[in-house]
Enzyme design. Structure first.
Site, PDB file in Angstrom:
ATOM      1  N   HIS A 128       0.832  -1.203   0.000  1.00  0.00           N
ATOM      2  CA  HIS A 128       0.000   0.000   0.000  1.00  0.00           C
ATOM      3  C   HIS A 128       0.869   1.257   0.000  1.00  0.00           C
ATOM      4  O   HIS A 128       0.489   2.285  -0.574  1.00  0.00           O
ATOM      5  CB  HIS A 128      -0.911   0.008   1.228  1.00  0.00           C
ATOM      6  CG  HIS A 128      -2.045  -0.961   1.125  1.00  0.00           C
ATOM      7  ND1 HIS A 128      -2.543  -1.648   2.209  1.00  0.00           N
ATOM      8  CD2 HIS A 128      -2.784  -1.351   0.064  1.00  0.00           C
ATOM      9  CE1 HIS A 128      -3.538  -2.424   1.814  1.00  0.00           C
ATOM     10  NE2 HIS A 128      -3.699  -2.261   0.521  1.00  0.00           N
ATOM     11  N   CYS A 151       0.811 -16.513 -13.467  1.00  0.00           N
ATOM     12  CA  CYS A 151       0.421 -15.375 -12.621  1.00  0.00           C
ATOM     13  C   CYS A 151       1.362 -15.173 -11.437  1.00  0.00           C
ATOM     14  O   CYS A 151       1.092 -14.351 -10.576  1.00  0.00           O
ATOM     15  CB  CYS A 151      -1.011 -15.546 -12.117  1.00  0.00           C
ATOM     16  SG  CYS A 151      -1.247 -16.964 -11.031  1.00  0.00           S
TER      17      CYS A 151
END
Length: 574
Positions: free
Chosen positions: A207, A515
């Site tokens: 974040h 992925c």
């Protein structure tokens, strides 16, 4: 510093300082693009138990804690207000940490520890460190980054208890250097006029890094030794493109960086141009580039980078933000927002991979969580969680969005059949009349790779998770400091399993993608193209460089190189 002058006009004056000291170049990880020039503002990291204090009563310790928490919550409120103006998609992240730190369960735990004789600092550690520990040793890189952020909040609370919080007003025109920073730190330092960020720990999907990108602050993270090699007020250049920090830049470097600044606009224009063209090799092989996302801000970044869809939504972050599994309504709202952001492009939602690091209490003793109750095996044993998630996904799909489901840590075709049957039953319950979302299997274990043909028979697509596949194939914990160099996703054994998976999928006419972190690894792109991988899912910031590499490759040459490697080359030759 004369703020009335253009910043680069000041370079010659700055470069003349400390002529006797040599320039030092430090390499970290590029987290937010851009070039920043400023003096080092170093944030303290000392959190050891204080000494020489007079004994306090339990009531006094509790009041100390309450005061420190209130100060931190006020900072989070201020940061959230700024984020709502300048980075709206990230404001909810700050709110999630605010809710976590103010929840009643945490307060009760701290108060109980203090009543039993602990200091406020000791009680805080006892309350937060178990969660930090679980996240730190997670197999998921994003979760390990959340551990860094939560630990930094702990540091801040301890600093407040000792009246040692940084004076952010002193960071104007400075480069902030810290062990770690929280998303709210980034917002408040940005508001105070800081020009760049450097941290010792952290990852590009944290974040903190996302917030820096949202606010346009150049940042370099993961720079080991930064706090011992950089002194207060030393001149720094932060190159957020290359992941380099230059300490005491000389005149030649400053002149070169001034030229580089003019090329930065060219990079932006190149990225915008590449975002509009396909990822296709020189001999016409097409690769779909998808984004791995964990937030609404990631979706915005993915669109700018030209992502053709979302290849992996890390749904577990919902669990972290609310410290519990969200209900159907909350999931529905979040999935819907993600899909609205992507429009008609496909969005792949991975079912919760609830390993031990996600759960407050483990129903059985997990001597080895990596081999225990996680992935689809956990969800199948907790059908109420699985049903709620599937219902939320179906409700979003019913609105016309293109959704795909991805099952984590699949080992058998029966697991896929069970989920598909549950999906059909729930569709009938909901009166769902559209085509059911495509159901994919993650190939993350040697058993799944060797049984890929059977998985392909019952799956609509396969997705190779290279992080876990490497760990389980080589029996190496990638977080083990003494074994880090042995964690090699380009090891021939790992590549062989990936190649077999790709061959099995193609034989059944089923799309296959990658992925894991290997998807954006520069050394791996040619090998993945050679295998016939059709989809690559990577973080938004990695998509443009990835597309550039693919457009320079020949599929035929890539196949030939892969065949030579698998026929006998060692991993050190990759």
């Amino acid at each position: 510093m004369d703020s009335s002058l253009p910043r680069w006009q000041l370079l010659p004056k700055l470069g003349q300082e400390r002529e006797g000291e040599q320039q030092l170049s430090l390499r970290g990880v590029a987290a937010s693009p851009g070039i920043a020039l400023g003096r080092a503002y170093i944030v303290g990291t000392e959190t050891a138990a204080s000494s020489g204090q007079q004994p306090r009563t339990a009531e006094q310790e509790w009041e100390r804690y309450r005061w420190a928490l209130e100060q931190l919550l006020q900072e989070l409120d201020a940061a959230q207000q700024v984020a709502q103006r300048e980075a709206p998609a990230m404001a909810s992240v700050i709110e999630s940490y605010r809710l976590m730190l103010s929840e009643s369960a945490l307060q009760e735990t701290v108060q109980r520890s203090i009543a039993q004789g602990s200091t406020a600092e000791e009680a805080l550690r006892a309350a937060l460190e178990p969660t930090i520990y679980r996240l730190r040793f997670s197999s998921d890189a994003v979760l390990r980054e959340r551990a860094v952020e939560l630990e930094q909040f702990l540091r801040q609370l301890v600093a407040l208890l000792r009246n040692r919080m940084p004076q952010r007003s002193c960071a104007r025109n400075a480069v902030v250097v810290a062990h770690a920073l929280t998303p709210s730190d980034v917002v408040l330092f940005h508001q105070a006029g800081a020009v760049g960020l450097v941290t010792v720990v952290g990852g590009i999907t944290s974040h903190t890094a996302i917030m820096a990108r949202s606010l346009g602050m150049p940042a370099v993270i993961g720079l080991r030794g930064a706090l011992s090699l950089i002194r207060v007020q030393e001149l720094l250049v932060v190159d957020g493109y290359a992941g380099v920090v230059i300490v005491r830049p000389n005149a030649e470097t400053l002149a070169r960086l001034q030229r580089h600044q003019s090329r930065a606009q060219w990079r932006i224009q190149l990225a915008q141009r590449l975002a509009r063209i396909p990822a296709q090799t020189t001999d016409g092989y097409r690769v779909r580039l998808l984004a791995t996302v964990a937030s609404l801000q990631d979706v915005e970044d993915a669109l700018v980078a030209g992502a053709e869809g979302i290849g992996l939504v890390r749904t577990e972050l919902l669990v972290l933000q609310r410290r519990g599994v969200p209900g159907e309504e909350e999931q529905y709202a979040w999935y819907r927002q993600l899909c609205q952001g992507m429009g008609e492009a496909p969005v792949t939602i991975r079912l919760f991979d609830l390993g031990a690091e996600w759960r407050e209490a483990i129903p059985v003793l997990e001597r080895n969580p990596a081999l225990g109750m996680r992935g689809i095996r956990y969800m199948l044993r907790h059908p109420e969680l699985l049903r709620a998630q599937l219902r939320a996904i179906l409700r979003v799909a019913a609105e016309g969005f293109t959704l795909r489901l991805l099952l984590p840590l699949v080992n058998s075709a029966e697991e896929v059949r069970t989920v598909r049957q549950m999906l059909r039953e729930l569709a009938l319950e909901l009166g769902y009349r559209g085509r059911l979302p495509a159901l994919g299997s993650m190939v993350e274990t040697p058993a799944a790779a060797l049984g890929a043909a059977k998985l392909a028979e019952v799956s609509d697509f396969l997705s190779i998770g290279t992080n876990d596949l490497t760990q389980y194939t080589l029996a190496v914990d990638r977080e083990h400091e003494l074994l880090a160099e042995m964690f090699d996703p380009l090891h021939p054994a790992v590549l062989e399993l990936m190649y077999r998976t790709a061959q099995a999928a193609r034989a059944k006419g089923v799309p296959v993608g990658v992925c894991g972190e290997l998807a954006s690894h520069a050394a791996a792109t040619e090998l993945l193209v050679g295998m016939g991988i059709e989809e690559l899912s990577a973080t938004p910031g990695a998509l443009v460089p990835l597309k550039q590499r693919i457009r320079q490759l020949s599929r035929a040459a890539a196949q030939a190189r892969l065949e030579r490697l698998l026929s006998g080359c060692c991993s050190n030759g990759v």
